[in-house]
Design an enzyme around this catalytic site. Structure first.
Site, short mmCIF file in Angstrom:
data_model
loop_
_atom_site.label_atom_id
_atom_site.label_comp_id
_atom_site.label_asym_id
_atom_site.label_seq_id
_atom_site.Cartn_x
_atom_site.Cartn_y
_atom_site.Cartn_z
N ASP A 3 0.85 -1.20 0.00
CA ASP A 3 0.00 0.00 0.00
C ASP A 3 0.88 1.25 0.00
O ASP A 3 1.88 1.33 0.71
CB ASP A 3 -0.91 -0.01 1.24
CG ASP A 3 -2.04 0.99 1.13
OD1 ASP A 3 -3.19 0.57 1.01
OD2 ASP A 3 -1.76 2.21 1.16
N ILE A 4 0.50 2.23 -0.81
CA ILE A 4 1.28 3.47 -0.94
C ILE A 4 1.23 4.29 0.34
O ILE A 4 2.13 5.11 0.60
CB ILE A 4 0.74 4.28 -2.15
CG1 ILE A 4 1.80 5.19 -2.71
CG2 ILE A 4 -0.52 5.07 -1.79
CD1 ILE A 4 1.44 5.77 -4.08
N ASN A 41 -12.72 -3.10 2.63
CA ASN A 41 -13.62 -1.96 2.70
C ASN A 41 -14.56 -2.02 1.50
O ASN A 41 -14.09 -2.21 0.37
CB ASN A 41 -12.82 -0.65 2.68
CG ASN A 41 -11.90 -0.51 3.88
OD1 ASN A 41 -12.23 -0.95 4.97
ND2 ASN A 41 -10.74 0.08 3.67
N GLY A 48 -15.98 2.82 3.80
CA GLY A 48 -14.72 3.55 3.72
C GLY A 48 -13.89 3.21 2.50
O GLY A 48 -12.67 3.45 2.48
N HIS A 100 -10.35 -5.31 -3.37
CA HIS A 100 -9.03 -5.66 -2.84
C HIS A 100 -9.14 -6.03 -1.37
O HIS A 100 -10.06 -5.58 -0.68
CB HIS A 100 -8.04 -4.49 -3.02
CG HIS A 100 -8.53 -3.19 -2.46
ND1 HIS A 100 -9.44 -2.39 -3.13
CD2 HIS A 100 -8.26 -2.55 -1.30
CE1 HIS A 100 -9.70 -1.31 -2.40
NE2 HIS A 100 -9.00 -1.39 -1.28
N LEU A 101 -8.21 -6.84 -0.92
CA LEU A 101 -8.07 -7.15 0.50
C LEU A 101 -6.83 -6.47 1.03
O LEU A 101 -5.76 -6.56 0.40
CB LEU A 101 -7.93 -8.67 0.71
CG LEU A 101 -9.08 -9.56 0.23
CD1 LEU A 101 -8.76 -11.02 0.58
CD2 LEU A 101 -10.39 -9.15 0.87
N HIS A 102 -6.96 -5.78 2.15
CA HIS A 102 -5.79 -5.26 2.86
C HIS A 102 -5.27 -6.38 3.77
O HIS A 102 -6.06 -7.03 4.46
CB HIS A 102 -6.19 -4.09 3.77
CG HIS A 102 -6.69 -2.88 3.05
ND1 HIS A 102 -5.93 -1.75 2.88
CD2 HIS A 102 -7.89 -2.62 2.49
CE1 HIS A 102 -6.64 -0.84 2.24
NE2 HIS A 102 -7.83 -1.34 1.98
P1 DGP Z 1 -9.67 1.35 0.30
O1 DGP Z 1 -10.26 1.55 -1.07
O2 DGP Z 1 -10.12 2.40 1.29
O3 DGP Z 1 -9.87 -0.04 0.87
O4 DGP Z 1 -8.09 1.58 0.23
C1 DGP Z 1 -7.39 1.80 -0.95
C2 DGP Z 1 -5.93 1.76 -0.61
O5 DGP Z 1 -5.20 1.85 -1.83
C3 DGP Z 1 -5.43 2.89 0.28
O6 DGP Z 1 -4.93 2.32 1.51
C4 DGP Z 1 -4.29 3.54 -0.48
C5 DGP Z 1 -4.01 2.55 -1.58
N1 DGP Z 1 -3.62 3.14 -2.86
C6 DGP Z 1 -4.32 4.07 -3.56
N2 DGP Z 1 -3.67 4.38 -4.70
C7 DGP Z 1 -2.55 3.61 -4.73
C8 DGP Z 1 -1.49 3.48 -5.66
O7 DGP Z 1 -1.44 4.11 -6.71
N3 DGP Z 1 -0.51 2.60 -5.33
C9 DGP Z 1 -0.54 1.87 -4.17
N4 DGP Z 1 0.48 1.03 -3.95
N5 DGP Z 1 -1.54 1.95 -3.27
C10 DGP Z 1 -2.53 2.83 -3.55
#
Ligand code: DGP
Length: 114
Positions: free
Chosen positions: A32-33, A88, A94, A101-103
């Site tokens: 995650d970024i 999410n 949220g 995706h899964l975190h």
């Molecule tokens: P969510 O949709 O709230 O479950 O989380 C999306 C996640 O994706 C957030 O923690 C930040 C991550 N994210 C968003 N854009 C990018 C990206 O371009 N690269 C990466 N590695 N992660 C990203």
């Protein structure tokens, strides 16, 4: 199916960079970024579908595979003492990126709750 403007589809296609932890023909996993924990991976199906509510019976095997892969990747990335898996979904869930995706979150506590 791939979505032209979806950030995660663009990562899947290699148009945007990512720090990959795993890839196969149907799944990509990258860091995650904006990590909320010492280990914070995103497990992303290559096929675009927006949320768990959009998953269909044909995705059952893939979703099971993702859950079974999570402990292995968490351990490989150094989360040897436990981890969380978070999905999410939708505005009240949220969700920011509308590509399922899964975190996978792990590493020594304390760290931010999602
Ligand atoms: P969510 O949709 O709230 O479950 O989380 C999306 C996640 O994706 C957030 O923690 C930040 C991550 N994210 C968003 N854009 C990018 C990206 O371009 N690269 C990466 N590695 N992660 C990203």
């Amino acid at each position: 199916m791939s979505d032209a403007d979806c950030i995660f589809c663009r990562i899947v296609r290699g148009e945007l960079p990512s720090k990959k932890a795993y890839e196969d023909d149907e799944l990509i996993v990258f860091h995650d970024i904006n990590p909320a924990a010492p280990v914070h991976l995103l497990m992303v199906p290559k096929e675009h579908f927006a949320t768990l509510a959009d998953a269909r019976a044909e995705h059952e095997r893939l979703l099971g595979k993702m859950l079974l892969l999570a402990p292995r990747l968490a351990r490989e990335q150094g989360a040897t003492n436990g981890f969380r898996v978070v999905a999410n979904n939708g505005p009240d869930g949220g969700q920011e990126v509308y590509h399922l995706h899964l975190h996978v979150l792990g590493g020594p506590r304390p760290w931010k709750r999602l």
